[in-house]
Write a protein that holds these residues in place. Structure first.
Motif, PDB file in Angstrom:
ATOM      1  N   TYR A 240       0.839  -1.303   0.037  1.00 23.25           N
ATOM      2  CA  TYR A 240      -0.087   0.007  -0.068  1.00 23.25           C
ATOM      3  C   TYR A 240       0.963   1.281   0.177  1.00 23.25           C
ATOM      4  O   TYR A 240       0.535   2.214  -0.544  1.00 23.25           O
ATOM      5  N   VAL A 241       1.935   1.297   0.982  1.00 18.36           N
ATOM      6  CA  VAL A 241       2.818   2.438   0.658  1.00 18.36           C
ATOM      7  C   VAL A 241       3.403   2.775  -0.631  1.00 18.36           C
ATOM      8  O   VAL A 241       3.441   3.737  -1.159  1.00 18.36           O
ATOM      9  N   CYS A 242       3.797   1.321  -1.216  1.00 15.98           N
ATOM     10  CA  CYS A 242       4.427   1.605  -2.628  1.00 15.98           C
ATOM     11  C   CYS A 242       3.452   1.959  -3.863  1.00 15.98           C
ATOM     12  O   CYS A 242       3.754   2.761  -4.627  1.00 15.98           O
ATOM     13  N   ILE A 243       2.200   1.437  -3.706  1.00 15.80           N
ATOM     14  CA  ILE A 243       0.998   2.166  -4.409  1.00 15.80           C
ATOM     15  C   ILE A 243       1.020   3.553  -4.452  1.00 15.80           C
ATOM     16  O   ILE A 243       1.079   4.432  -5.386  1.00 15.80           O
ATOM     17  N   GLY A 244       1.221   4.184  -3.146  1.00 15.68           N
ATOM     18  CA  GLY A 244       0.943   5.537  -2.831  1.00 15.68           C
ATOM     19  C   GLY A 244       2.184   6.280  -3.543  1.00 15.68           C
ATOM     20  O   GLY A 244       1.895   7.178  -4.192  1.00 15.68           O
ATOM     21  N   ILE A 245       3.439   5.757  -3.249  1.00 15.47           N
ATOM     22  CA  ILE A 245       4.541   6.354  -3.950  1.00 15.47           C
ATOM     23  C   ILE A 245       4.438   6.384  -5.452  1.00 15.47           C
ATOM     24  O   ILE A 245       4.728   7.217  -6.187  1.00 15.47           O
ATOM     25  N   GLY A 246       4.087   5.053  -6.150  1.00 22.25           N
ATOM     26  CA  GLY A 246       3.913   4.979  -7.409  1.00 22.25           C
ATOM     27  C   GLY A 246       3.059   5.924  -8.189  1.00 22.25           C
ATOM     28  O   GLY A 246       3.197   6.310  -9.273  1.00 22.25           O
ATOM     29  N   ILE A 247       1.897   5.980  -7.512  1.00 20.47           N
ATOM     30  CA  ILE A 247       0.598   6.977  -8.017  1.00 20.47           C
ATOM     31  C   ILE A 247       1.347   8.378  -7.951  1.00 20.47           C
ATOM     32  O   ILE A 247       1.189   9.194  -8.839  1.00 20.47           O
ATOM     33  N   LEU A 248       1.769   8.862  -6.962  1.00 17.12           N
ATOM     34  CA  LEU A 248       2.366   9.845  -6.518  1.00 17.12           C
ATOM     35  C   LEU A 248       3.350  10.503  -7.795  1.00 17.12           C
ATOM     36  O   LEU A 248       3.412  11.599  -8.238  1.00 17.12           O
ATOM     37  N   PHE A 249       4.410   9.795  -8.002  1.00 14.77           N
ATOM     38  CA  PHE A 249       5.289  10.111  -9.087  1.00 14.77           C
ATOM     39  C   PHE A 249       4.754   9.774 -10.321  1.00 14.77           C
ATOM     40  O   PHE A 249       5.229  10.551 -11.356  1.00 14.77           O
ATOM     41  N   GLY A 250       4.108   8.810 -10.573  1.00 12.95           N
ATOM     42  CA  GLY A 250       3.307   8.630 -11.722  1.00 12.95           C
ATOM     43  C   GLY A 250       2.465   9.751 -12.263  1.00 12.95           C
ATOM     44  O   GLY A 250       2.251   9.742 -13.647  1.00 12.95           O
ATOM     45  N   SER A 251       1.951  10.292 -11.246  1.00 14.61           N
ATOM     46  CA  SER A 251       0.921  11.595 -11.631  1.00 14.61           C
ATOM     47  C   SER A 251       1.490  12.576 -12.638  1.00 14.61           C
ATOM     48  O   SER A 251       0.885  13.417 -13.077  1.00 14.61           O
ATOM     49  N   ALA A 252       2.998  12.682 -12.729  1.00 12.05           N
ATOM     50  CA  ALA A 252       3.457  13.553 -13.453  1.00 12.05           C
ATOM     51  C   ALA A 252       3.361  13.268 -15.058  1.00 12.05           C
ATOM     52  O   ALA A 252       3.254  14.386 -15.624  1.00 12.05           O
ATOM     53  N   PHE A 253       3.045  12.021 -15.378  1.00  9.62           N
ATOM     54  CA  PHE A 253       2.938  12.026 -16.674  1.00  9.62           C
ATOM     55  C   PHE A 253       1.507  12.415 -17.307  1.00  9.62           C
ATOM     56  O   PHE A 253       1.502  12.619 -18.517  1.00  9.62           O
ATOM     57  N   PRO A 254       0.468  12.388 -16.517  1.00  8.47           N
ATOM     58  CA  PRO A 254      -0.908  13.009 -17.474  1.00  8.47           C
ATOM     59  C   PRO A 254      -0.830  14.491 -17.259  1.00  8.47           C
ATOM     60  O   PRO A 254      -1.320  15.024 -18.083  1.00  8.47           O
ATOM     61  N   VAL A 255       0.239  15.205 -16.397  1.00  9.18           N
ATOM     62  CA  VAL A 255       0.056  16.600 -16.167  1.00  9.18           C
ATOM     63  C   VAL A 255       1.167  17.529 -16.954  1.00  9.18           C
ATOM     64  O   VAL A 255       0.908  18.555 -17.410  1.00  9.18           O
ATOM     65  N   ILE A 256       2.388  16.547 -17.017  1.00  3.96           N
ATOM     66  CA  ILE A 256       3.536  17.151 -17.518  1.00  3.96           C
ATOM     67  C   ILE A 256       3.495  17.451 -19.025  1.00  3.96           C
ATOM     68  O   ILE A 256       3.640  18.389 -19.673  1.00  3.96           O
ATOM     69  N   PRO A 257       3.264  16.363 -19.839  1.00  3.78           N
ATOM     70  CA  PRO A 257       3.240  16.541 -21.293  1.00  3.78           C
ATOM     71  C   PRO A 257       2.592  17.648 -21.754  1.00  3.78           C
ATOM     72  O   PRO A 257       2.955  18.363 -22.650  1.00  3.78           O
ATOM     73  N   PRO A 258       1.033  17.872 -21.254  1.00  3.90           N
ATOM     74  CA  PRO A 258       0.520  19.041 -21.932  1.00  3.90           C
ATOM     75  C   PRO A 258       1.284  20.361 -21.936  1.00  3.90           C
ATOM     76  O   PRO A 258       1.185  21.190 -22.447  1.00  3.90           O
ATOM     77  N   ILE A 259       1.941  20.442 -20.570  1.00  2.04           N
ATOM     78  CA  ILE A 259       2.748  21.699 -20.232  1.00  2.04           C
ATOM     79  C   ILE A 259       3.724  21.888 -21.387  1.00  2.04           C
ATOM     80  O   ILE A 259       4.138  22.856 -21.978  1.00  2.04           O
TER      81      ILE A 259
END
Length: 440
Positions: A340-359
């Motif tokens: 569960y800790v690693c899922i949170g870390i993975g989602i936190l860092f992975g959330s860069a991919f939906p938001v950064i490319p449009p920028i």
């Protein structure tokens, strides 16, 4: 706005709906976007009971969750976008919402793989209308300098609902369980009906109450005089930058959407959680970490840009690439609290991919090509992420391990095997970021 209106000299602002009506429409669009994630993800949450009831193997479920949905969603969206540009947008949205919502309700009465596949295609076809129409409507509802906030409100849903939808689905499943016996329907059947019916109602509400602004300023601003040939010619000249940038989000989604799609089933099979517990757990972990990442990564990218010009967006993608996949893999291999800790870390860092490319598209892409850069990237994401990810995880697990624990192994190894490619793409984009600097 029609050509006759333009000829009459009526200003766009005089025909634009009131600010209250405009924000009401944004609110409706945002609610519909939330519903689209729930209706899209509900089968992933209920994969175990639906698979058992209909006699579906994991390979068939992967096709229903991924490739069957992705092909219609990605390629069907192209002609539907043409309808958005040429027909009454309010009607197009209402029909699209109605189609996907009715398809979700009818999924409760699917009798096997093929009937459920047809209905999943209906969900994909209806949902493919929403975001192109929302972007078009918001552009005409607000002045150029005031569009960023309503667009952020609408698009922010994607940063947390891809996994937060499981919590909403779990609530619907629990509610369905309370009166399942009285109806004679299974829990999963009632759940399909419960999550689909609100969309049917809101389709009618949207049709008769949403603002329907004339096509005015946005039509002039968004008009693209460049051909597709010119577009791809531009990309070819800067291929060493744009190809890695466009591909990175798709490669990330190859493993991340496989993880998101199969996590509820994995938690039920391997961690002993009930279906509802799995949905709530993923929601409690994914919603806050996704929202934090949604605001943190753009700020970090801007901070890096102030020190190293044009390096912020691609550097953030490199950081996220190094952490997200290994975190998911470590959690799946470890299980328990570490999972569960690693899922949170993975989602936190992975959330860069939906938001950064449009920028990055706004920063590097020419004004007349930014929308198509985003469209091509969405196509890559749909095919690699939704299309191949869930199926590749199943096949990889069967190849490496086989047996009852193959799903978790397939997910973990998919994360590990794709991470080096993701890191390489990010490094290449960083090294060639100067190629994207010239804008029109």
């Amino acid at each position: 706005m029609t050509s006759e209106t333009l000829a009459a000299g009526n200003p766009v602002s005089a025909l634009r709906p009131s600010m209250r009506h405009a924000w009401y429409t944004v609110g409706l669009l945002t609610v519909l976007f939330i519903l689209s994630f729930i209706d899209r993800s509900i089968l992933a949450l209920m994969a175990e009971p639906v698979g058992q009831a209909l006699g579906l193997a994991d390979r068939q479920l992967a096709l229903l969750l991924g490739l069957g949905f992705a092909l219609v969603y990605s390629f069907g969206g192209l002609p539907l976008a043409q309808l958005v540009d040429t027909r009454d947008r309010r009607t197009v949205v209402a029909v699209g919402v109605g189609v996907w919502s009715v398809a979700t309700v009818l999924s409760a009465f699917a009798t096997g793989f093929w009937s459920l596949l047809i209905l999943r295609c209906g969900v994909a076809l209806g949902e493919a209308v929403l975001t192109p129409a929302a972007v078009s409507l918001i552009a005409d509802l607000f002045l150029k300098e005031k569009r960023s906030l309503p667009m952020s409100v609408y698009l922010s849903v994607g940063s947390f609902m891809s996994i937060g939808s499981y919590m909403a689905g779990a609530m619907a499943y629990d509610f369905a369980a309370s009166f399942s016996a009285a109806t004679g329907l299974a829990h999963w059947q009632l759940t399909f009906m419960l999550v689909g019916l609100p969309g049917v109602v809101l389709a009618v509400v949207f049709l008769f109450t949403a603002a329907n602004p004339p096509r005015g300023e946005s039509l002039k601003i968004g008009q693209d005089y460049s051909s597709w040939g010119a577009f791809f010619g531009y990309i070819r000249k800067r291929a060493l930058f744009f190809v890695p940038l466009l591909t990175a989000a798709g490669v990330y989604c190859l493993f991340s959407l496989a993880v998101v799609t199969w996590l509820p089933t994995f938690l039920v099979r391997e961690e002993g959680l009930s279906l509802s517990q799995a949905g709530y757990m993923l929601g409690w972990i994914g919603v806050p970490t996704g929202l934090i990442g949604n605001f943190f990564w753009p700020q970090l990218a801007m901070a890096i840009d102030r020190r190293w010009k044009n390096r912020g967006a691609v550097t953030v993608l490199f950081i996220a690439a190094c952490v997200s996949g290994p975190a998911f893999a470590m959690g799946i291999f470890s299980g328990g609290t570490v999972l569960y800790v690693c899922i949170g870390i993975g989602i936190l860092f992975g959330s860069a991919f939906p938001v950064i490319p449009p920028i990055a598209y706004q920063q590097f892409g020419p004004i007349r090509m930014r929308a198509r850069l985003a469209a091509v990237n969405l196509l890559i994401i749909a095919l690699l992420g939704y299309g191949l990810g869930p199926l590749v995880a199943v096949e990889l697990g069967a190849l490496i391990v086989g047996g009852e624990h193959s799903l978790g192994a397939g997910l973990a190894w998919l994360c590990l095997l794709t991470t080096p490619f993701l890191i390489a793409l990010s490094l290449l984009a960083i090294s060639r970021s100067s190629l994207g600097e010239d804008q029109d």
